[in-house]
Design a protein around this motif. Structure first.
Motif, PDB file in Angstrom:
ATOM      1  N   ALA A 102      27.099  17.403  29.582  1.00  0.00           N
ATOM      2  CA  ALA A 102      26.211  16.846  29.720  1.00  0.00           C
ATOM      3  C   ALA A 102      24.917  17.669  30.279  1.00  0.00           C
ATOM      4  O   ALA A 102      24.384  17.367  31.386  1.00  0.00           O
ATOM      5  N   GLY A 103      24.815  18.645  29.917  1.00  0.00           N
ATOM      6  CA  GLY A 103      24.105  19.328  30.819  1.00  0.00           C
ATOM      7  C   GLY A 103      23.283  19.951  32.134  1.00  0.00           C
ATOM      8  O   GLY A 103      22.496  19.787  32.392  1.00  0.00           O
ATOM      9  N   ARG A 104      25.039  19.926  32.966  1.00  0.00           N
ATOM     10  CA  ARG A 104      25.372  19.649  34.100  1.00  0.00           C
ATOM     11  C   ARG A 104      25.572  21.737  34.782  1.00  0.00           C
ATOM     12  O   ARG A 104      26.600  21.483  34.003  1.00  0.00           O
ATOM     13  N   ARG A 105      25.586  21.668  35.560  1.00  0.00           N
ATOM     14  CA  ARG A 105      26.421  23.119  36.089  1.00  0.00           C
ATOM     15  C   ARG A 105      27.669  22.519  37.424  1.00  0.00           C
ATOM     16  O   ARG A 105      27.284  21.066  37.865  1.00  0.00           O
ATOM     17  N   PRO A 106      28.596  22.932  37.335  1.00  0.00           N
ATOM     18  CA  PRO A 106      28.662  24.407  37.149  1.00  0.00           C
ATOM     19  C   PRO A 106      29.773  24.330  35.822  1.00  0.00           C
ATOM     20  O   PRO A 106      30.862  23.305  35.338  1.00  0.00           O
ATOM     21  N   PHE A 107      29.794  25.334  35.214  1.00  0.00           N
ATOM     22  CA  PHE A 107      30.954  25.581  34.244  1.00  0.00           C
ATOM     23  C   PHE A 107      30.853  27.612  34.397  1.00  0.00           C
ATOM     24  O   PHE A 107      30.302  28.550  35.421  1.00  0.00           O
ATOM     25  N   ALA A 108      32.227  27.455  33.933  1.00  0.00           N
ATOM     26  CA  ALA A 108      32.906  29.143  33.852  1.00  0.00           C
ATOM     27  C   ALA A 108      33.508  29.656  32.383  1.00  0.00           C
ATOM     28  O   ALA A 108      33.866  28.855  31.449  1.00  0.00           O
ATOM     29  N   LEU A 109      33.571  30.575  32.238  1.00  0.00           N
ATOM     30  CA  LEU A 109      34.582  31.319  31.078  1.00  0.00           C
ATOM     31  C   LEU A 109      35.221  31.804  32.317  1.00  0.00           C
ATOM     32  O   LEU A 109      35.163  33.040  32.876  1.00  0.00           O
ATOM     33  N   MET A 110      36.805  31.812  31.738  1.00  0.00           N
ATOM     34  CA  MET A 110      37.796  32.862  32.973  1.00  0.00           C
ATOM     35  C   MET A 110      39.171  33.276  31.993  1.00  0.00           C
ATOM     36  O   MET A 110      39.412  32.293  29.948  1.00  0.00           O
ATOM     37  N   VAL A 111      39.838  34.306  31.688  1.00  0.00           N
ATOM     38  CA  VAL A 111      41.155  35.080  31.219  1.00  0.00           C
ATOM     39  C   VAL A 111      41.775  35.139  31.534  1.00  0.00           C
ATOM     40  O   VAL A 111      41.327  35.761  33.200  1.00  0.00           O
ATOM     41  N   ALA A 112      43.064  35.057  31.865  1.00  0.00           N
ATOM     42  CA  ALA A 112      44.406  35.929  32.160  1.00  0.00           C
ATOM     43  C   ALA A 112      44.660  37.144  31.405  1.00  0.00           C
ATOM     44  O   ALA A 112      45.242  36.656  30.445  1.00  0.00           O
ATOM     45  N   LEU A 113      45.484  37.520  31.996  1.00  0.00           N
ATOM     46  CA  LEU A 113      46.311  38.332  31.342  1.00  0.00           C
ATOM     47  C   LEU A 113      48.101  38.492  32.289  1.00  0.00           C
ATOM     48  O   LEU A 113      47.600  38.492  33.290  1.00  0.00           O
ATOM     49  N   LEU A 114      48.514  37.860  30.658  1.00  0.00           N
ATOM     50  CA  LEU A 114      50.359  37.748  31.679  1.00  0.00           C
ATOM     51  C   LEU A 114      50.847  39.460  30.588  1.00  0.00           C
ATOM     52  O   LEU A 114      50.636  39.577  29.304  1.00  0.00           O
ATOM     53  N   THR A 115      51.493  39.645  31.745  1.00  0.00           N
ATOM     54  CA  THR A 115      53.031  41.079  31.099  1.00  0.00           C
ATOM     55  C   THR A 115      53.991  40.441  31.004  1.00  0.00           C
ATOM     56  O   THR A 115      54.626  40.656  32.589  1.00  0.00           O
ATOM     57  N   ASP A 116      54.843  40.033  30.032  1.00  0.00           N
ATOM     58  CA  ASP A 116      56.637  39.847  30.786  1.00  0.00           C
ATOM     59  C   ASP A 116      56.332  38.468  31.121  1.00  0.00           C
ATOM     60  O   ASP A 116      56.780  38.517  32.237  1.00  0.00           O
ATOM     61  N   GLY A 117      54.947  37.315  31.268  1.00  0.00           N
ATOM     62  CA  GLY A 117      55.104  36.730  32.182  1.00  0.00           C
ATOM     63  C   GLY A 117      54.135  35.699  33.117  1.00  0.00           C
ATOM     64  O   GLY A 117      54.668  35.266  33.891  1.00  0.00           O
ATOM     65  N   GLU A 118      54.222  37.610  33.825  1.00  0.00           N
ATOM     66  CA  GLU A 118      53.256  37.468  35.377  1.00  0.00           C
ATOM     67  C   GLU A 118      51.764  38.102  35.277  1.00  0.00           C
ATOM     68  O   GLU A 118      52.338  38.893  34.054  1.00  0.00           O
ATOM     69  N   PRO A 119      51.247  37.165  36.252  1.00  0.00           N
ATOM     70  CA  PRO A 119      49.598  37.737  35.736  1.00  0.00           C
ATOM     71  C   PRO A 119      49.833  38.720  36.265  1.00  0.00           C
ATOM     72  O   PRO A 119      50.257  39.280  37.416  1.00  0.00           O
ATOM     73  N   VAL A 120      49.133  39.609  35.718  1.00  0.00           N
ATOM     74  CA  VAL A 120      48.476  41.471  36.176  1.00  0.00           C
ATOM     75  C   VAL A 120      47.187  41.068  36.325  1.00  0.00           C
ATOM     76  O   VAL A 120      46.459  42.533  37.169  1.00  0.00           O
ATOM     77  N   ALA A 121      46.613  40.220  35.794  1.00  0.00           N
ATOM     78  CA  ALA A 121      44.620  40.528  36.322  1.00  0.00           C
ATOM     79  C   ALA A 121      44.438  39.551  35.379  1.00  0.00           C
ATOM     80  O   ALA A 121      44.638  37.968  34.752  1.00  0.00           O
ATOM     81  N   SER A 122      43.026  39.187  36.464  1.00  0.00           N
ATOM     82  CA  SER A 122      42.188  37.420  36.031  1.00  0.00           C
ATOM     83  C   SER A 122      40.983  38.260  36.218  1.00  0.00           C
ATOM     84  O   SER A 122      40.169  38.778  36.895  1.00  0.00           O
TER      85      SER A 122
END
Length: 268
Positions: A102-122
Motif C-alpha cells: 500500500a506504500g506505507r510504513r512500517p515494514f521489516a526484514l527478519m531472520v532467526a537461526l535455530l540450532t537443533d530446534g532452539e532459537p540461537v540468534a535473530s
C-alpha cells in the motif's frame, strides 16, 4: 556462534533492503502484487528478497536449511525442519507486506537461526527507520549496536501496548474490550510484527498481543524480547516455541507486565 556471523547477517539484511526492497517501495505495478490466499498478499519484493537472503544464508552457514515465508507458501512440508536437528534459518523477507504493497510504513526484514530446534540468534531490520536489532541466545539484545537494558516496570495505568484484535475469537475479543480500561492505552497495531517487537525494545510500548503466530513473524522478535529481559508466552502461560503451531501470543517487556496485562485483558 561467531560474532562475524551476527555481523554478516545484519549486513545481508541491510544490503537486501537497499538493493531489492526499497527500490520497489511505492513503485509496484498491479502485476507485482498477488494473493497467496484471500487477504494474504505477496509482492515481487518479498519473492526477490527471500531468494537473495536464502541463498546467502546457505553460503554463510554451509549445510544449513532455510524455512522462508514464501517458500513455505509453495511447499508447506518445509515446516517440518523447525522440529529437526542442525541449523535452520527462519526468514520473513518483508514483514508487513500489506503496508509495503500500500506504500506505507512500517515494514521489516527478519531472520532467526535455530540450532537443533532452539532459537540461537535473530535479526529484525526496519529499513525506513534504519533500525537494526540483533540477539544471541545467552548474550542479550543489541539495538543499533547498543545493548538493550531492562527498563523499569511501568504501573498498569501507564502501560501502553497493542492487541491485534481483528484475528481474536469473538469471546476473547470481548474480554479484551472489557479490560481495556484497566491499562493505560491499547493501540490498534501497525500490521508489522517486526516493528511491534522493535517498539518493545525501545520502550515505546510494553506489550503486544497476537492471535496468529506464524514462525517467521514471531521467532525473531520473541528471542529479541527474551534476551532483553522480556517474556513471550501463550495465553495460558506456556512459553512460545518455534515448532508450536498453536494460537495466541502475549509478549511483554517483563514478567510483572505480562501478568498484569494477562489479568487485565484475558482474565475471566
Amino acid at each position: 556462534m561467531a560474532d562475524q556471523l551476527l555481523a554478516d547477517v545484519g549486513t545481508l539484511l541491510r544490503e537486501t533492503a537497499a538493493d531489492v526492497v526499497l527500490p520497489l517501495f511505492r513503485k509496484l505495478d498491479d502485476a507485482d502484487v498477488t494473493e497467496k490466499a484471500p487477504g494474504d498478499l505477496v509482492t515481487v519484493a518479498d519473492q526477490r528478497a527471500e531468494e537473495r537472503i536464502s541463498a546467502e544464508l546457505r553460503r554463510l552457514l554451509p549445510g544449513s536449511l532455510v524455512v522462508g515465508e514464501e517458500a513455505v507458501a509453495a511447499d508447506g512440508s518445509l515446516l517440518r525442519h523447525l522440529r529437526g536437528g542442525g541449523d535452520v534459518w527462519v526468514v520473513d523477507p518483508v514483514d508487513g507486506t500489506g503496508n509495503f504493497a500500500a506504500g506505507r510504513r512500517p515494514f521489516a526484514l527478519m531472520v532467526a537461526l535455530l540450532t537443533d530446534g532452539e532459537p540461537v540468534a535473530s535479526w529484525v531490520f526496519d529499513p525506513l527507520a534504519e533500525t537494526m536489532a540483533v540477539a544471541r541466545a545467552g548474550a542479550g539484545t543489541r539495538l543499533d549496536g547498543r545493548p538493550v537494558r531492562k527498563t523499569p516496570v511501568v504501573p498498569p495505568e501507564r502501560l501502553r501496548g497493542t492487541a491485534m484484535v481483528q484475528y481474536l475469537p469473538r469471546a476473547t475479543r470481548d474480554r479484551v474490550a472489557a479490560g481495556e480500561g484497566r491499562i493505560g492505552e491499547l493501540l490498534a497495531g501497525q500490521h508489522c510484527a517486526g516493528r511491534e517487537y522493535l517498539d518493545l525494545l525501545t520502550g515505546d510500548q510494553q506489550f503486544v498481543m497476537f492471535w496468529r503466530t506464524l514462525p517467521w513473524d514471531h521467532v525473531p522478535g520473541a528471542l529479541l524480547v527474551r534476551e532483553a529481559g522480556g517474556v513471550a508466552r501463550r495465553f495460558d502461560g506456556t512459553d512460545y516455541h518455534p515448532a508450536d503451531d498453536g494460537h495466541g501470543l502475549l509478549v511483554a517487556s517483563d514478567e510483572q507486565t505480562w501478568d498484569e496485562v494477562r489479568a487485565a485483558l484475558l482474565g475471566d
